[in-house]
Design a protein around this motif. Structure first.
Motif: not given
Length: 305
Positions: A99-101, A157-159, A166-169
Motif C-alpha cells: 500500500v502506497a503511503n 508503484s511497488a511489487i 501495490s493496490a494504489n499508486t
C-alpha cells in the motif's frame, strides 16, 4: 432432569485456502475447516489446533506470515461432551499487495542530482519483506527559471516478494533546483611528491589493461548528493545527468614518456545548459606514473656443476 450427550459427526474439508489479513496473520476458526453439509454437532464447543511437520505451531490457532506459502494441518475437536474430531489441510497465502503511503504534499522540491538517489514514496506491505519500486511513468519538462532546471512528474508503484503489485499508486511532481557547483567533487591528483603516484607496475590498470590511466580507473567527477540526511555521490562521467542538464568531459595533455615514467595533465570540465546560457566549471588533475621501487634480487639455492 437427565442430560444426554448424543454422538455427533464431524467432517473437515480436504484443503482450505486461507489468506493473511492486513496484519499478516489469520485466525483459524472451525467455520473455516468444517464441512457444513457433513458435520452435525449441535451445541458443540470446538477447539482448533494448527500444526506443521514439527508439531503444533507456537501461535496456534493464529497463523502468521512466517508460514506464507506453506500447507499446514488444522485439527478440530468437540470438547463439549462428544470428543469427536477431524482434520484437514490449510494452505496459507498472502494475497495483499503493498500500500502506497503517499505524502500529503505531492509537490516536492529537491536538488536536481538528488533525484538520482531519490527512492520514491514509502510503500508498506502487510507481511513486510523486500519491496521492489516500480516507476510507471515519467514526464520531464525543462524550465526557464532562474533557480529551477526541470519539473519531473512521476507515478510510482511497488511489487512485494510474492509478485503482488501495490493496490494504489503515488503521483508526484518533483521540482528540481539547478546544480550547486560547491557540490562538485573532482578526482584527486596522483603525485610523486606525496607518494600518491601511480606505479609502473600498472596494478591500477584493471579495466581494459591498455597501459593508460582511464578515468574509470583513477577517478571521475562526482556530485555530492544527500537524501534524508544520508550523503552519497553520483558519477557525472561518462553518462550526462539529464535531470541537471549537465555534462562532464576531459582533455589530456600527455608529456613525453621516459622509460615507464610519464606525466599527464587532465583538465576536467563540467557544463550546465540553461536557457539563460551555459555555466562552466573546470579543474586540472595531475597524474604521474613513475617507478620508485628498486629491483629485488632473488638468489637460488646451491648448485653442483
Amino acid at each position: 432432569v437427565q442430560q444426554v450427550n448424543a454422538q455427533c459427526s464431524l467432517a473437515c474439508n480436504g484443503t482450505t485456502q486461507v489468506s493473511l489479513d492486513q496484519d499478516c496473520e489469520a485466525l483459524i476458526t472451525d467455520e473455516m475447516i468444517l464441512n457444513d453439509q457433513a458435520s452435525s454437532c449441535p451445541g458443540g464447543s470446538f477447539v482448533v489446533t494448527v500444526s506443521d511437520n514439527y508439531g503444533i505451531i507456537p501461535s496456534s490457532p493464529i497463523v502468521t506470515g512466517d508460514y506464507a506459502g506453506q500447507t499446514l494441518t488444522a485439527s478440530i475437536m468437540d470438547v463439549n461432551g462428544s470428543g469427536n474430531s477431524c482434520w484437514g489441510y490449510i494452505k496459507i497465502e498472502d494475497k495483499l499487495g503493498p500500500v502506497a503511503n503517499c505524502p500529503a504534499n505531492t509537490v516536492i522540491t529537491m536538488d536536481c542530482a538528488d533525484l538520482n538517489v531519490y527512492p520514491g514514496p514509502e510503500f508498506i506491505d502487510n507481511c513486510g519483506g523486500l519491496l521492489t519500486p516500480v516507476l510507471l511513468s515519467e514526464e520531464v519538462t525543462t524550465l526557464c527559471h532562474p533557480n529551477l532546471i526541470k519539473t519531473v512528474v512521476r507515478e510510482y508503484s511497488a511489487i512485494d516478494e510474492d509478485g503482488l503489485l501495490s493496490a494504489n499508486t503515488c503521483k508526484l511532481t518533483l521540482r528540481l533546483r539547478r546544480i550547486k557547483w560547491n557540490r562538485l567533487l573532482f578526482p584527486d591528483d596522483y603525485l610523486k611528491v606525496d607518494n600518491s603516484h601511480l606505479d609502473c607496475s600498472m596494478d591500477w590498470d584493471t579495466i581494459n589493461v591498455n597501459g593508460y590511466p582511464d578515468p574509470e580507473e583513477i577517478g571521475v567527477v562526482k556530485y555530492r548528493t544527500v537524501f534524508n540526511g544520508t550523503p552519497d555521490t553520483i558519477d557525472l562521467f561518462p553518462v550526462p545527468d539529464i535531470y541537471c542538464n549537465t555534462v562532464a568531459y576531459f582533455e589530456d595533455t600527455v608529456f613525453p614518456k621516459i622509460g615507464c615514467t610519464q606525466k599527464i595533465r587532465r583538465r576536467w570540465t563540467v557544463r550546465e545548459w540553461h536557457c539563460d546560457g551555459e555555466v562552466m566549471e573546470s579543474m586540472e588533475q595531475i597524474i604521474e606514473i613513475t617507478d620508485t621501487e628498486a629491483p629485488e634480487l632473488v638468489c637460488g639455492g646451491s648448485i653442483q656443476v
